[in-house]
Scaffold this motif. Structure first.
Motif, PDB file in Angstrom:
ATOM      1  N   SER A   9       0.804  -1.197  -0.376  1.00  0.00           N
ATOM      2  CA  SER A   9       0.297  -0.008   0.129  1.00  0.00           C
ATOM      3  C   SER A   9       0.921   1.302  -0.231  1.00  0.00           C
ATOM      4  O   SER A   9       0.504   2.443  -0.704  1.00  0.00           O
ATOM      5  N   VAL A  10       2.279   1.803   0.462  1.00  0.00           N
ATOM      6  CA  VAL A  10       2.914   2.191   0.864  1.00  0.00           C
ATOM      7  C   VAL A  10       3.334   2.658  -0.080  1.00  0.00           C
ATOM      8  O   VAL A  10       4.063   3.612  -1.369  1.00  0.00           O
ATOM      9  N   LEU A  11       3.862   1.262  -1.086  1.00  0.00           N
ATOM     10  CA  LEU A  11       5.030   1.347  -2.443  1.00  0.00           C
ATOM     11  C   LEU A  11       3.837   2.416  -3.830  1.00  0.00           C
ATOM     12  O   LEU A  11       3.976   3.037  -4.317  1.00  0.00           O
ATOM     13  N   THR A  12       2.743   1.448  -3.194  1.00  0.00           N
ATOM     14  CA  THR A  12       1.524   2.055  -4.651  1.00  0.00           C
ATOM     15  C   THR A  12       1.156   3.467  -4.342  1.00  0.00           C
ATOM     16  O   THR A  12       1.168   4.123  -5.209  1.00  0.00           O
ATOM     17  N   PHE A  13       1.104   3.994  -3.057  1.00  0.00           N
ATOM     18  CA  PHE A  13       1.038   5.141  -2.424  1.00  0.00           C
ATOM     19  C   PHE A  13       1.683   6.537  -2.977  1.00  0.00           C
ATOM     20  O   PHE A  13       1.091   7.520  -3.699  1.00  0.00           O
ATOM     21  N   ALA A  14       3.538   5.724  -2.964  1.00  0.00           N
ATOM     22  CA  ALA A  14       4.644   6.468  -3.499  1.00  0.00           C
ATOM     23  C   ALA A  14       4.587   6.746  -4.754  1.00  0.00           C
ATOM     24  O   ALA A  14       4.961   7.911  -5.293  1.00  0.00           O
ATOM     25  N   VAL A  15       4.762   5.810  -5.849  1.00  0.00           N
ATOM     26  CA  VAL A  15       4.404   5.860  -6.942  1.00  0.00           C
ATOM     27  C   VAL A  15       3.376   6.471  -7.425  1.00  0.00           C
ATOM     28  O   VAL A  15       3.313   7.342  -8.352  1.00  0.00           O
ATOM     29  N   GLN A  16       2.264   6.353  -6.853  1.00  0.00           N
ATOM     30  CA  GLN A  16       0.810   7.506  -6.750  1.00  0.00           C
ATOM     31  C   GLN A  16       0.759   8.814  -6.556  1.00  0.00           C
ATOM     32  O   GLN A  16       1.066  10.321  -7.867  1.00  0.00           O
ATOM     33  N   MET A  17       1.777   9.034  -5.662  1.00  0.00           N
ATOM     34  CA  MET A  17       2.529  10.579  -5.532  1.00  0.00           C
ATOM     35  C   MET A  17       3.551  10.594  -6.755  1.00  0.00           C
ATOM     36  O   MET A  17       3.453  12.324  -7.520  1.00  0.00           O
ATOM     37  N   VAL A  18       4.510  10.224  -7.322  1.00  0.00           N
ATOM     38  CA  VAL A  18       5.132  10.824  -8.053  1.00  0.00           C
ATOM     39  C   VAL A  18       4.214  10.655  -9.415  1.00  0.00           C
ATOM     40  O   VAL A  18       5.075  11.962  -9.880  1.00  0.00           O
TER      41      VAL A  18
END
Length: 274
Positions: free
Chosen positions: A15-24
């Motif tokens: 979930s954190v990885l997905t959020f980080a990529v989404q923010m990028v």
């Protein structure tokens, strides 16, 4: 955690990885649209005047919504075992079906929340949707500029509820693709640009039908009309199947400016005769 998320290290929840990529993706594409606004490089496709609020005036609320509402919600559903956990890879058919169902589910949940809660008389201010409508959908970053309850109802739930239903497991590629496409779609709809604007019109035959289909698929007009009129296209727009707006006849091209269904030419002539 490593077992659930395949090759991910134990300290990095999916979930954190997905959020980080989404923010990028969100802030990278958002900055690109901002650069286009400032340089005029895409002026031929700019259909709506640049938002009166600046990029940096909109940014703080956007970041609060993303980091303090979206991220904890994503982590919570993973902690509860509802999403971002399970099989590390989806089969091709499951992957494709889940992508389609994500679009359908997003359409249904967003329509229900958007039309029946956020646009309910007396609730648009209480739930903070008026904050979002203070913008004109003409600066990309404004896609997530909204009240906190509004953000949860209109952004978080339409994303996470279908995600739980489709049982996408811990397939990293699926989650990153869904989150990235959602970010790009929201930014484009609120950017003021319409990439269908320069497509030729009035072309006959199969070529004309293909061009019309492409224009319908890539236009951002639906959400622009929602911001202009408020009573149309509650979930219809770029990347959306538009099922609910079509079923309930609230699609922007089915509703007149005063909220009445559009008449075809025959009906209009008959009424004029009377």
């Amino acid at each position: 955690m490593t077992e659930l998320n395949g090759s991910l290290p134990s300290w990095l929840p999916l979930s954190v990885l997905t959020f980080a990529v989404q923010m990028v993706v969100y802030h990278g594409v958002g900055l690109w649209f901002e650069w286009c606004d400032r340089t005029g490089r895409m002026r031929a496709f700019k259909m709506r005047a640049v938002e009166r609020q600046s990029y940096f005036e909109l940014l703080p609320r956007v970041l609060i919504n993303q980091f303090f509402i979206l991220l904890p919600s994503m982590m919570l559903v993973q902690f509860a075992g509802l999403a971002f956990v399970g099989a590390p890879h989806l089969g091709v058919l499951h992957f494709l079906a889940a992508m389609i169902l994500m679009g359908v589910g997003h359409d249904i949940v967003q329509y229900a929340a958007h039309r029946f809660l956020l646009h309910r008389p007396g609730m648009i201010r209480k739930l903070g949707h008026s904050v979002h409508h203070s913008t004109g959908a003409s600066r990309a970053i404004s896609a997530c500029y909204m009240g906190y309850a509004d953000f949860f109802l209109e952004i978080v739930l339409p994303y996470l509820l279908p995600l739980i239903v489709v049982a996408a497991g811990a397939d990293v590629s699926f989650h990153l693709l869904v989150a990235s496409l959602g970010a790009i779609g929201g930014l484009y709809e609120h950017s003021g640009y319409d990439f269908s604007a320069r497509l030729p019109r009035g072309v006959s035959g199969l070529k004309g039908r293909l061009i019309d289909a492409l224009a319908a698929a890539i236009t951002s007009k639906a959400h622009a009309e929602h911001h202009r009129r408020s009573n149309v296209s509650f979930s219809d727009g770029f990347g959306s199947p538009g099922i609910c707006d079509t079923f309930f006849a609230t699609r922007w091209d089915l509703v007149g400016d005063r909220g009445q269904p559009k008449q075809n030419s025959g009906q209009a002539q008959n009424e004029a005769a009377h």
